[in-house]
Design an enzyme around this catalytic site. Structure first.
Site: not given
Length: 269
Positions: A122, A207
């Protein structure tokens, strides 16, 4: 002489101030996948009238609530490249929050980490606010190793940022952050990673990440929209599962898709 020691301490202090997200991400790494698994098992579907609710948004199944992830996840196979572009938001102290407290959030694209939990490739942007001070960090990560900041790239509110991860194999690949506004691009290459990808999840995520075993105070990020969201250079977000953040019984995000290549997440005041 104490001068070198003092200089070293000042340098460390400056590094911490310059990149507040770095230490937080490194603290969160050991717990984040376990926490994601727990949140999925306890908040997978929302009951409605004694039955499991399966609502839809713009033709996209919306079945999951999580304590830390918001956005869209595709579940399939053979996912080699995931990309998305955002306009960097200006984070704010959430309603009822304290101007003396730090609040953070992160926007990223990734491969795996949902149904496949052996590894995550990521890359993304952290945004942090304390009072009137706002800062940004660009980072790359191959979980379960730490996340590391990119150097040589600056990010400001309003910049257009394209994030791309590419798996050249299950144990190697690249993470790329490109600031379309400034023309600067940085790349990190991974190789020989012991944790293997499954290449079965593609994600576009905002997030509320963890630090020291608990979630950081979640910033009011306004709106984050991933445009040009694609997998393997073509497939977009059609059929993706939408995830929203729910904490203490309160839903903090409202995410949806628009067309086949856009994911929109809005902070809920």
């Amino acid at each position: 002489m104490q001068t070198p020691l003092i200089a070293s301490l000042l340098l460390c202090a400056n590094l911490v101030l310059a990149a507040p997200g770095t230490a937080l991400r490194r603290q969160r790494t050991a717990n984040r996948l376990a926490e994601r698994k727990v949140s999925r098992s306890s908040n997978t579907l929302q009951p409605a009238d004694g039955e499991f609710e399966m609502a839809t948004k713009n033709g996209t199944t919306h079945v999951e609530y999580s304590s830390n992830w918001a956005g869209a996840v595709l579940i399939g196979s053979g996912y080699k490249t995931v990309t998305g572009t955002i306009v960097v938001p200006t984070p704010k102290t959430p309603s009822g929050g304290s101007s003396s407290q730090q609040y953070s959030a992160s926007a990223w694209v990734g491969i795996d980490g949902d149904t496949c939990q052996t590894a995550i490739l990521q890359t993304g942007i952290d945004f942090t606010v304390r009072g009137s001070s706002v800062s940004y960090d660009a980072w790359h990560e191959w979980y379960p190793d730490y996340a590391y900041d990119f150097s040589g790239i600056s990010i400001s509110a309003g910049d257009t940022i394209t994030m791309t991860v590419t798996a050249s194999s299950t144990s190697g690949g690249t993470a790329v952050i490109e600031n379309e506004t400034t023309g600067k691009k940085v790349t990190h290459t991974f190789s020989g990673e012991s944790a293997k990808l499954c290449e079965t999840n593609a994600e576009w995520i905002v997030e509320d990440y963890s630090s020291g075993g608990s979630l950081v105070s979640f910033a009011d990020f306004g709106t984050v929209q991933f445009t040009g969201a694609s997998v393997n250079g073509g497939t977009g977000v059609t059929g993706a599962t939408i995830i929203d953040i729910q904490q203490s019984g309160e839903i903090l995000t409202d995410c949806s898709t628009s067309g086949s290549s856009s994911v929109i997440c809005v902070y809920q005041n």
